[in-house]
Write an enzyme that holds these catalytic residues in place. Structure first.
Site, PDB file in Angstrom:
ATOM      1  N   HIS A 191     -33.086  67.522 -94.479  1.00 22.55           N
ATOM      2  CA  HIS A 191     -32.772  66.929 -95.666  1.00 22.55           C
ATOM      3  C   HIS A 191     -33.831  67.262 -96.749  1.00 22.55           C
ATOM      4  O   HIS A 191     -35.230  67.155 -96.465  1.00 22.55           O
ATOM      5  CB  HIS A 191     -32.872  65.543 -95.757  1.00 22.55           C
ATOM      6  CG  HIS A 191     -31.544  64.971 -94.734  1.00 22.55           C
ATOM      7  ND1 HIS A 191     -30.644  64.597 -95.299  1.00 22.55           N
ATOM      8  CD2 HIS A 191     -31.644  64.672 -93.514  1.00 22.55           C
ATOM      9  CE1 HIS A 191     -29.654  64.045 -94.355  1.00 22.55           C
ATOM     10  NE2 HIS A 191     -30.379  64.134 -93.128  1.00 22.55           N
TER      11      HIS A 191
ATOM     12  N   HIS B  44     -26.062  64.805 -85.059  1.00 19.46           N
ATOM     13  CA  HIS B  44     -27.053  63.897 -84.465  1.00 19.46           C
ATOM     14  C   HIS B  44     -26.599  62.876 -83.217  1.00 19.46           C
ATOM     15  O   HIS B  44     -26.561  61.721 -83.448  1.00 19.46           O
ATOM     16  CB  HIS B  44     -28.042  63.088 -85.376  1.00 19.46           C
ATOM     17  CG  HIS B  44     -27.003  62.531 -86.505  1.00 19.46           C
ATOM     18  ND1 HIS B  44     -26.234  61.683 -86.452  1.00 19.46           N
ATOM     19  CD2 HIS B  44     -27.448  62.556 -88.075  1.00 19.46           C
ATOM     20  CE1 HIS B  44     -25.918  61.632 -87.668  1.00 19.46           C
ATOM     21  NE2 HIS B  44     -26.767  61.832 -88.572  1.00 19.46           N
TER      22      HIS B  44
ATOM     23  N   ASP C 107     -33.049  66.800 -87.998  1.00 20.35           N
ATOM     24  CA  ASP C 107     -32.586  65.868 -88.854  1.00 20.35           C
ATOM     25  C   ASP C 107     -33.816  65.280 -89.548  1.00 20.35           C
ATOM     26  O   ASP C 107     -34.112  64.263 -89.640  1.00 20.35           O
ATOM     27  CB  ASP C 107     -32.208  64.822 -88.076  1.00 20.35           C
ATOM     28  CG  ASP C 107     -31.561  63.642 -88.992  1.00 20.35           C
ATOM     29  OD1 ASP C 107     -31.169  64.045 -90.077  1.00 20.35           O
ATOM     30  OD2 ASP C 107     -31.201  62.631 -88.357  1.00 20.35           O
TER      31      ASP C 107
END
Length: 427
Positions: free
Chosen positions: A62, A232, A305
């Site tokens: 992200h 995930h 992640d």
């Protein structure tokens, strides 16, 4: 410019390559790999005692850009990736506004090119606005450079929409990445549902919230024949569902993050908001199942992640804190220390799942050391001991539950297209 990497252990599991070798680079590509290479016109870099592997690829990051640049931006995220040993990253579309059109995909790609560090591959939204109501313009985003589609952070709850997304994405040769979480089961939850959540008086997220959607996506992938990638994975049940699906030949792949491999729900004790992540940290039984899934090939990739937040979003009451861990700069060290170092995974397995497999799933160039391949290379010091100090992160996100942890093994040089984009020494 020619560069000659001398004397390193060169490891490429995709080719069964493992030995003390030299690597000759000319411009952006590898031209020769072999013993005692001579190249008088090349810049020589002595890497004796170090490990050279195909550039690491993180397919779940992200970057918060556009709209949330106070958390992270493309430049800080790319610097963080390079420092973590990643030559390529794929960024999720949950920005403000979301990446749900070709213009947004082009914005990310062009800004990343200007930054010129780790390669950044945009992931486009499945649905417009990530609202789960109407499909986004997948074809236009694919043409603009989107490598996959996801509403990550939100699950595509509408099964009909998900079915159509799989079919459309399959037509463009792209994979759909799903954040599997049934919102009717997880609503209001802030950590794993179980003993610790009861002890702390916090609302829990049951395993079934993930597993119900994993099962649904597997069924849809079987029906459509289109590939689906489960983001995930965190539970034993999810691993079992995916294992059975793969045995049937269903086109499903999946990933796991290091924090789900080395932490359990116990990390939340004391209301530690830096251990608040979605999906939540589970139990030791789940951790063992995830590691077994990596070993037997059920789980294809290890991803960070990476979810950076400002400290103002973490230094609050637990139920109000943001979900996520800033993970790009700790992922490799955690895996080398607690999986390879503990004998749970081999070095070859880790390199495959952090390089070749993510590149294969996303259908991007990378993941191999061979003549003619891009010179995207990660150099690792397996003996280097270091402590996690979030203040020194290149990422704006300092939110980590690993502060002060002693790790062994670190990326000490990262090359992208033959250029050194990160190095702990001057060459």
């Amino acid at each position: 410019m020619k560069v000659l990497l001398k004397g390193a252990r060169v490891l490429d599991p995709s080719r069964g390559l493992d030995g003390i070798l030299d690597v000759l680079i000319d411009g952006e590509r590898i031209t020769l790999i072999g013993e005692d290479i001579k190249a008088e016109d090349a810049k020589v870099i002595d890497l004796s005692g170090l490990l050279v592997v195909p550039g690491l690829v993180d397919m779940h990051v992200h970057l918060r850009d556009p709209g949330l640049e106070y958390k992270e931006d493309i430049e800080s995220g790319a610097k963080s990736a390079a420092a973590g040993g990643f030559t390529a990253i794929a960024c999720m579309p949950n920005t403000v506004p979301p990446v749900d059109n070709a213009a947004m995909v082009s914005y990310i790609a062009s800004k990343a090119e200007r930054v010129g560090l780790s390669r950044v591959f945009p992931i486009g939204c499945i649905s417009k606005g990530r609202e789960g109501r109407e499909l986004a313009e997948m074809g236009e985003m694919a043409m603009a450079g989107a490598v996959a589609f996801s509403d990550d952070g939100n699950c595509v709850s509408d099964a009909s929409l998900m079915r159509r997304a799989l079919m459309y994405a399959g037509d463009f040769g792209k994979v759909v990445i799903d954040h599997c979480e049934d919102p009717t089961l997880s609503a209001g939850g802030v950590m794993n549902e179980g003993y610790v959540s009861t002890l702390l008086g916090l609302p829990g997220i049951p395993r079934s919230a993930e597993e119900v959607m994993v099962a649904r996506d597997v069924i849809l992938a079987k029906e459509t024949g289109a590939p689906v990638h489960i983001a995930h994975v965190s539970t034993k049940g999810s691993v079992e569902i995916i294992r059975r699906a793969k045995a049937e030949g269903i086109p499903v792949t999946c990933e796991v993050a290091p924090h789900h491999l080395v932490l359990t729900e116990d990390a939340v004790m004391g209301y530690n908001t830096n251990a608040k992540v979605n999906p939540p940290l589970r139990t030791e039984e789940d951790v063992e199942a995830l590691i077994e899934g990596l070993k037997d090939g059920t789980i294809d990739a290890i991803v960070s992640d990476h979810a950076p937040h400002s400290m103002d979003e973490k230094d609050v009451e637990f139920d109000k804190a943001a979900f996520g861990i800033s993970g790009l700069e700790t992922s490799l060290g955690l895996v080398l220390t607690f999986l390879v170092g503990a004998g749970k995974l081999s070095l070859e397995e880790v390199v495959e799942k952090m390089s070749a497999n993510p590149a294969r799933i996303l259908k991007i160039e990378g993941g191999a050391l061979k003549e003619g391949a891009l010179a995207d290379i990660t150099v690792i010091d397996l003996k280097k001991k270091w402590a996690v100090e979030s203040a020194k992160f290149f990422s704006k996100g300092k939110n980590t539950p690993f502060e002060g942890w002693e790790l062994k093994g670190k990326a000490v040089m990262t090359m992208v297209g033959g250029r050194i984009v990160y190095s702990e020494k001057q060459y």
